[in-house]
Design an enzyme around this catalytic site. Structure first.
Site, PDB file in Angstrom:
ATOM      1  CB  SER A 114      -0.912   0.002   1.231  1.00 10.03           C
ATOM      2  OG  SER A 114      -0.127  -0.085   2.399  1.00 10.03           O
ATOM      3  CD  GLU A 137      -4.135   2.944  -5.299  1.00 13.24           C
ATOM      4  OE1 GLU A 137      -4.396   4.146  -5.211  1.00 13.24           O
ATOM      5  OE2 GLU A 137      -3.378   2.347  -4.505  1.00 13.24           O
ATOM      6  CG  ASN A 186      -3.060   4.419   1.102  1.00 15.86           C
ATOM      7  OD1 ASN A 186      -4.246   4.322   1.376  1.00 15.86           O
ATOM      8  ND2 ASN A 186      -2.258   3.382   1.102  1.00 15.86           N
ATOM      9  CG  HIS A 196      -2.953  -1.051  -2.920  1.00 18.30           C
ATOM     10  ND1 HIS A 196      -3.401   0.223  -2.670  1.00 18.30           N
ATOM     11  CD2 HIS A 196      -3.000  -1.700  -1.712  1.00 18.30           C
ATOM     12  CE1 HIS A 196      -3.693   0.341  -1.385  1.00 18.30           C
ATOM     13  NE2 HIS A 196      -3.460  -0.810  -0.784  1.00 18.30           N
TER      14      HIS A 196
END
Length: 196
Positions: A123, A156, A194, A144
């Site tokens: 991540s 992702e 993130n 991800h």
């Protein structure tokens, strides 16, 4: 490049919550899946958890019994990394530690066929750094998933500086075939979500 055919063997390394969920997603999409964890019995335990989760979907009328049995039949625990040698796609979902992941990728590069895609569910770690030092860094890509992977649509597809664009396209198409919403991103700190 097209999506991986669902006859392609998918290997998942790491039988924690995330690894188990990714294994379930791949098996639900029709792939034979081998799940490996270096903790003895962890992969088999994770598979029991997946079977229970699928049984709950049957109870709620969201999955029929035949489909549940077929998914469970496609899942197989692996006792050694060598049992993953025939995989077309390996997704690692182990501890977020650069050196441990790099060491695993070195082992996998020697073990799996040159055509096998080596994907990381990291991540936050740099895909470029993970692939550094490999003979063929182009086969390393981020894939991800978000928690819980069976319910969250976003995936992702993360390309490092050396990642082969054709393999990134294949993983994008594969995630789509798995009923996910894939997005391409470069390997920047935190990728897209993130970072936001």
């Amino acid at each position: 490049m097209p999506a991986l055919p669902n006859t392609s063997l998918v290997a998942v390394i790491g039988a924690g919550a995330m690894g188990a969920d990714i294994a379930q997603v791949a098996a639900q999409a029709g792939h034979p899946v081998r799940l490996y964890d270096n903790r003895p019995g962890a992969a088999a335990q994770a598979m029991e958890g997946i079977a229970r989760q699928l049984a709950r979907l049957v109870e709620k009328g969201k999955l029929d019994v035949d489909a549940q049995r077929a998914i469970v039949a496609r899942l197989q625990p692996a006792d050694t990394l060598e049992e993953l040698a025939e995989a077309h796609l390996v997704i690692e979902a182990i501890v977020e530690n650069l050196e441990i992941k790099r060491s695993l990728l070195h082992t996998l590069e020697a073990l799996c066929a040159p055509t096998c895609i080596l994907a990381s569910n990291t991540s936050s770690l740099s895909i470029t750094s993970l692939a550094a030092g490999l003979k063929h860094p182009g086969r390393v890509i981020g894939m991800h998933f978000f928690n819980p992977a069976p319910l969250m649509a976003l995936v992702e597809i993360v390309s490092g500086l050396d990642s082969d664009p054709a393999l990134a396209d294949s993983l994008y198409a594969t995630a789509k075939a798995w009923s996910k919403k894939p997005v391409h991103t470069r390997s920047t700190p935190g990728f897209i979500v993130n970072r936001v």
